[in-house]
Design an enzyme around this catalytic site. Structure first.
Site, short mmCIF file in Angstrom:
data_model
loop_
_atom_site.label_atom_id
_atom_site.label_comp_id
_atom_site.label_asym_id
_atom_site.label_seq_id
_atom_site.Cartn_x
_atom_site.Cartn_y
_atom_site.Cartn_z
N ALA A 175 0.82 -1.21 0.00
CA ALA A 175 0.00 0.00 0.00
C ALA A 175 0.86 1.27 0.00
O ALA A 175 2.09 1.21 0.09
CB ALA A 175 -0.93 -0.03 1.20
N HIS A 176 0.21 2.41 -0.08
CA HIS A 176 0.92 3.70 -0.17
C HIS A 176 1.78 3.99 1.06
O HIS A 176 1.39 3.70 2.17
CB HIS A 176 -0.03 4.87 -0.44
N ASN A 177 2.95 4.56 0.78
CA ASN A 177 3.88 5.01 1.81
C ASN A 177 4.49 3.89 2.64
O ASN A 177 5.10 4.16 3.68
CB ASN A 177 3.21 6.04 2.74
#
Lengths: 346, 346, 346
Positions: A240-242
């Protein structure tokens, strides 16, 4: 492609016993090898097969003693397994050796393509993309605006890389994998709907990373989702993001890592593991398949299992008792009966 | 793309403190921002960074009081977070603004393409397809016969939409996602083989839906698999044939919903959840990550966890005792010993 | 496509009651059918709908007795469900009937393409590929060097098949599926990095196999990953290197099988199941959704559940007690209190 025993002995720096002119055209396990195959014997457990194999050539350890005569030509080397692995690699490099740009392709005039590069037909390379030397970009690959790709990197067919992402050197990405799709970020509104939060960060993949097929790595909301040097990701993984995945960490198929979580270096994550967002996993953690990690792991080098994940040994002990739960309940009932009887008999 | 502090202050309707001519060319978090960046401060927890950030411009709340002087140019607005989000969106729209039809593409002569549409190279659009205005269809997209796509919809590279499917307005579908593949339906035969049951239904995706990368939504056997307005699906999700997902429901990555199940409105489903077929999930249900739901949830707005899924609080209580199972067994044994001793001593 | 009641009655060898000239152009469930639809009634539970449906034609069983008059034209056959299934199949074949080679495609001059084949635009067919008669290869398919594909096989858009893989007859593979990507094999080095082990085997898919969308089947390290005749795999499944899946085994979505595991014939594996590497699963095993199988299953035809997987009945019994664990602990505490009181009162 055909090779003689003599050529192979030269390649692996080995000494030859048998016919130097016998030809091989494929590689095979000793227990399955047919005539025309090259095989190897490293594990003594398989030694029996040396006397029955149809392999034309077998690479063996220098000190192997024969119990009876063998039909195959032998090549003796210091370490048969290493020598064979090296041949596998040479063979694979020859099989997959491609250069040149096929037609049709879409290459934006501002894109810069290095030397000795392969670009397969139907591949799309957008504005300001940089692809360095010796890269292999297979057919049906999409490379968005401003993506940078380092030397000696391979993207297999159908990989999609969204704009602004950065991919290092000697990276391998298998078919269907998506790099840089939007993170899953939505702000709930009072009327029950959601507003999309624009995802303007990118994905950075460092050198020597390998990523399997149909895996997804989302771009950061801001900043970068980072896959550090030497990381190996299997197929169908969700990042997922980051998220940040530390150096030389290995993650097996179908695992998922939620937003902003940081995984340390040299960790080993089994298949179908889920890790919640906004936590850290210490260096060298070993997380068993199907675990669900729901809080930070601060101690490095420990083994975890279960959902929610717990220290491996504790989890194993609970698991054993779990399988005896019906018996436990029965024993509890017996005690209750016993005490009840006593009470009544008083 | 470069913007001055003056331009940005005008855009967000803010008041400016500092140099109106300073230029920015990227957006960044306040703790990571370099010179040339625009950032924002909303959460008081991050106020310390205002005095150390290298950001050229920071958007802050109207009522922020400074403890000491700052180097950055400030833009004061009513709600710094909202103003920054709006800028993110503007930035992203500019980055992804594309129109026109690239070459080569395959567009069947009977397909109807609206105004102001982008169609990337190597995209395939079959017979009787309708694509309305302002759509962005990236490279390598496949759109089968008779598919209808509403205004302002974006299909990222490599999306496949099988024949007869219907996609609404303002829908976003990320790379590698497959819409309308055959449902998994086979009739077992007496000899152990299976006969395929033809899947002739379709998929309907209503307005304002967003779907992540490498997700799969199967077509209905007959009728439609339906994704209602405002639904948000993450990456690598499985939606089987004849499923219906209600308005504004959100489902995280790697979850799977089996055939003919109906999920209500405004539900929230965590990652790696499995839901069996032919059941209903009430509106507003919250299903924790890795749960396995094996029967209908009739009560709306409740929280569920575990596999098989149980009410969240009950599940948490069982989980806590599970981690103490070895101790429980030991205590039971002690009681048994104690009673045995008593019996014997009688 | 329009058909009259008379044409359909002829096709299914049925007797007609009502208007022989009424036309239908779609197929629908009896409870949803509109005018212009053809439907069927097989399950007596749905008999009520016969009197309210708007379907223009309904196929019914020969012996159905009417309680009151119906508006639809009826076609009476021996088995309404079979007759309707047959029509579904005919309809689908007509819908998906394509032949010819579209433009542009990339077909290596050494590739051999059979008779009556469809090859969609943007498909890539590499050196020495053989595609036999009546195959349908949709757009954006990648077929690597030396791949062999048997008669009557369909590859939907965006399928990737790596070099040397072999696909049988009447196989169906849905969009985005990857066949023959590298197995996940790395040798750990002393410095914490990993060396890739070249994966030079292939994947063999036998006749009558169907594979869903975005599934991944890795090539063997050496030898073959084998999917035996009649196997049905759903979407988003992971099949690791050197796995073998036995004849007529069915596996539901998002399950994963680790390296070198052998699954027997006629097994049924639910969704989101994980199976560890280097084990065997006996013929006819039934493995419930979300199970985790961590050791060989030697007994054939048994039902398994849970993670780690245990015999189904035992698992169900433990599950029931698990949900009562807090109560169990309380009862144990009461016994302890009772005994403690007794001890003290002595």
């Amino acid at each position: 492609m055909q090779f003689s025993a003599h050529q192979i002995a030269t390649l692996v720096n080995g000494s030859l016993e048998g016919n130097p002119d016998v030809m091989v055209e494929q590689l095979a396990k000793i227990e399955e090898a047919k005539a025309g195959s090259l095989s190897f014997l490293s594990n003594p457990k398989y030694e029996q097969y040396l006397y029955t194999t149809e392999a034309s050539i077998v690479i063996v350890n220098h000190d192997l003693k024969l119990d009876k005569p063998v039909v195959s030509t032998l090549i003796r080397v210091k370490n048969a397994y290493s020598a064979f692995s090296m041949l596998l690699e040479v063979y694979n490099k020859m099989r997959l050796d491609k250069t040149g740009i096929e037609n049709p392709v879409f290459i934006h005039p501002t894109a810069r393509i290095g030397k000795n590069v392969y670009i397969g037909a139907f591949t799309y390379i957008d504005k300001d993309v940089v692809i360095q030397d010796n890269c292999k970009i297979y057919p049906h690959v999409y490379i968005g605006e401003n993506v940078k790709i380092g030397n000696d990197t391979t993207l297999f067919p159908g990989v999609s890389v969204y704009f602004d992402c950065v991919i290092g050197e000697r990276v391998i990405i298998h078919s269907g994998t998506v790099i840089g799709s939007d993170g899953f970020g939505f702000a709930p509104q009072d009327d029950g709907t959601y507003n999309k939060i624009s995802q303007i960060g990118n994905v950075i993949i460092e050198n020597d990373v390998e990523i399997g097929a149909n895996t997804v790595i989302d771009r950061a909301t801001m900043g970068s989702t980072v896959i550090r040097q030497g990381v190996k990701l299997d197929n169908l993984i969700q990042v997922a993001h980051n998220v940040e995945i530390g150096k030389n960490t290995v993650i097996a198929a179908q695992s998922g890592i939620s937003g902003s979580t940081k995984i340390g270096e040299n960790a080993v994550v089994g298949g179908q593991v889920g890790i919640v967002g906004h936590i850290s996993i210490a260096n060298g953690s070993q997380i068993q398949a199907q675990s669900g990690v729901n809080r930070t792991i601060a101690d490095s080098g420990k083994k975890w299992s279960g959902s929610p994940a717990a220290p491996y040994n504790a989890q194993m002990r609970s698991q054993v008792v779990y399988s005896r739960l019906p018996e436990l309940e029965r024993r509890l009932e017996e005690l209750e009966q016993l005490l009840l009887t006593k009470e009544l008999s008083k």
